[in-house]
Design a protein around this motif. Structure first.
Motif, PDB file in Angstrom:
ATOM      1  N   PHE A   1      30.925  48.799  40.010  1.00 19.56           N
ATOM      2  CA  PHE A   1      32.288  48.650  40.513  1.00 19.56           C
ATOM      3  C   PHE A   1      32.774  49.950  41.156  1.00 19.56           C
ATOM      4  CE2 PHE A   1      33.341  45.247  37.044  1.00 19.56           C
ATOM      5  CZ  PHE A   1      32.419  44.397  37.630  1.00 19.56           C
TER       6      PHE A   1
ATOM      7  N   SER B   1      39.179  45.188  36.383  1.00 19.55           N
ATOM      8  CA  SER B   1      37.794  44.729  36.223  1.00 19.55           C
ATOM      9  C   SER B   1      37.088  45.482  35.103  1.00 19.55           C
ATOM     10  CB  SER B   1      37.032  44.886  37.544  1.00 19.55           C
ATOM     11  OG  SER B   1      37.641  44.110  38.571  1.00 19.55           O
TER      12      SER B   1
ATOM     13  N   VAL C   1      32.667  38.416  35.668  1.00 16.46           N
ATOM     14  CA  VAL C   1      33.508  39.546  36.064  1.00 16.46           C
ATOM     15  C   VAL C   1      32.965  40.171  37.343  1.00 16.46           C
ATOM     16  CG1 VAL C   1      34.374  41.817  35.380  1.00 16.46           C
ATOM     17  CG2 VAL C   1      34.211  39.980  33.682  1.00 16.46           C
TER      18      VAL C   1
ATOM     19  N   PHE D   1      35.055  40.336  40.818  1.00 14.42           N
ATOM     20  CA  PHE D   1      35.314  41.649  41.403  1.00 14.42           C
ATOM     21  C   PHE D   1      34.816  41.725  42.844  1.00 14.42           C
ATOM     22  CE2 PHE D   1      33.530  45.778  42.561  1.00 14.42           C
ATOM     23  CZ  PHE D   1      34.660  46.581  42.494  1.00 14.42           C
TER      24      PHE D   1
ATOM     25  N   TYR E   1      41.644  37.737  35.794  1.00 15.99           N
ATOM     26  CA  TYR E   1      40.624  37.366  34.808  1.00 15.99           C
ATOM     27  C   TYR E   1      41.238  36.526  33.682  1.00 15.99           C
ATOM     28  CZ  TYR E   1      37.834  40.846  37.249  1.00 15.99           C
ATOM     29  OH  TYR E   1      37.152  41.551  38.214  1.00 15.99           O
TER      30      TYR E   1
END
Length: 220
Positions: free
Chosen positions: A96, A120, A134, A138, A177
């Motif tokens: 990320f 995230s 996730v 993202f 989320y």
């Protein structure tokens, strides 16, 4: 002499710079991606040692120079230490940060990407959320922030996968989320995100390569 600036951000890169200093890249809300030097951060007992760690999130007090900033101090509200306890989860987090580094620029508003990275990383810390989900959420939202996406899934999918795509595109980042999907729906959503990535992102990411080796698979 210029007054110090207080910038909210997260460390996305950190490396040694000489014998005692560290060079770090910070994604900030106010000024996008910046480079800062932490003088003496490698010295034992330095108060700058913690704020130079990747994932460190908080308010950084910096002096602005001609080509870079100098870190004076920081108030770190979260280090995300829980991510570093597991190699695979840490790779997700590093990935990320790599994507954030890829997309952001200096002196451009970095607030949306900063919030996406923060939310995230929090999602990775939630044991009730599967890390692969996730990751895909993202990736899609990062592409949305940069205007690199299709309004609808690139191929025909079931209604639930279509709804998932629409949610990720349009939901407030704080609510991103807040859903779960079946394995079948996730597979459709995953393939659509991969197709979108193959069209808009022209590079590979080191952390993702390591993650795929750890998982013993290749991205389709």
């Amino acid at each position: 002499m210029r007054e110090p600036l207080d910038l909210t951000g997260i460390v996305i890169k950190s490396a040694a710079a000489g014998e005692y200093d560290r060079r770090q890249v910070i994604l900030t809300r106010e000024r996008g991606k910046i480079t800062a030097f932490a003088r003496g951060a490698k010295r034992p007992g330095s108060s700058l040692m913690g704020p130079c760690r990747p994932f460190a999130f908080g308010v950084f007090k910096l002096l602005e120079g001609r080509d870079a900033y100098t870190l004076q101090s920081a108030q770190i509200s979260r280090y995300f230490d829980e991510l570093t306890g597991d190699v695979e989860t840490s790779c997700y987090g590093q990935y990320f940060l790599e994507v954030a580094d890829y997309y952001t620029r200096e002196n451009l508003d970095g607030s949306a990407m900063l919030l996406l990275v923060y939310q995230s990383l929090r999602a990775l810390s939630n044991p009730n959320l599967p890390n692969p989900l996730v990751q895909r959420v993202f990736e899609l939202r990062a592409m949305v922030i940069n205007g690199e996406y299709t309004q609808h899934p690139p191929v025909s999918v079931c209604d639930s996968a279509n709804y998932t795509w629409e949610h990720v595109i349009g939901a407030p980042l704080e609510k991103l989320y807040t859903f779960a999907v079946t394995p079948e729906v996730f597979e459709e959503f995953r393939r659509c995100v991969e197709l979108n990535k193959s069209h808009y992102i022209d590079r590979t990411f080191h952390s993702l390569d390591i993650l795929e080796v750890l998982q013993g698979r290749q991205t389709v």
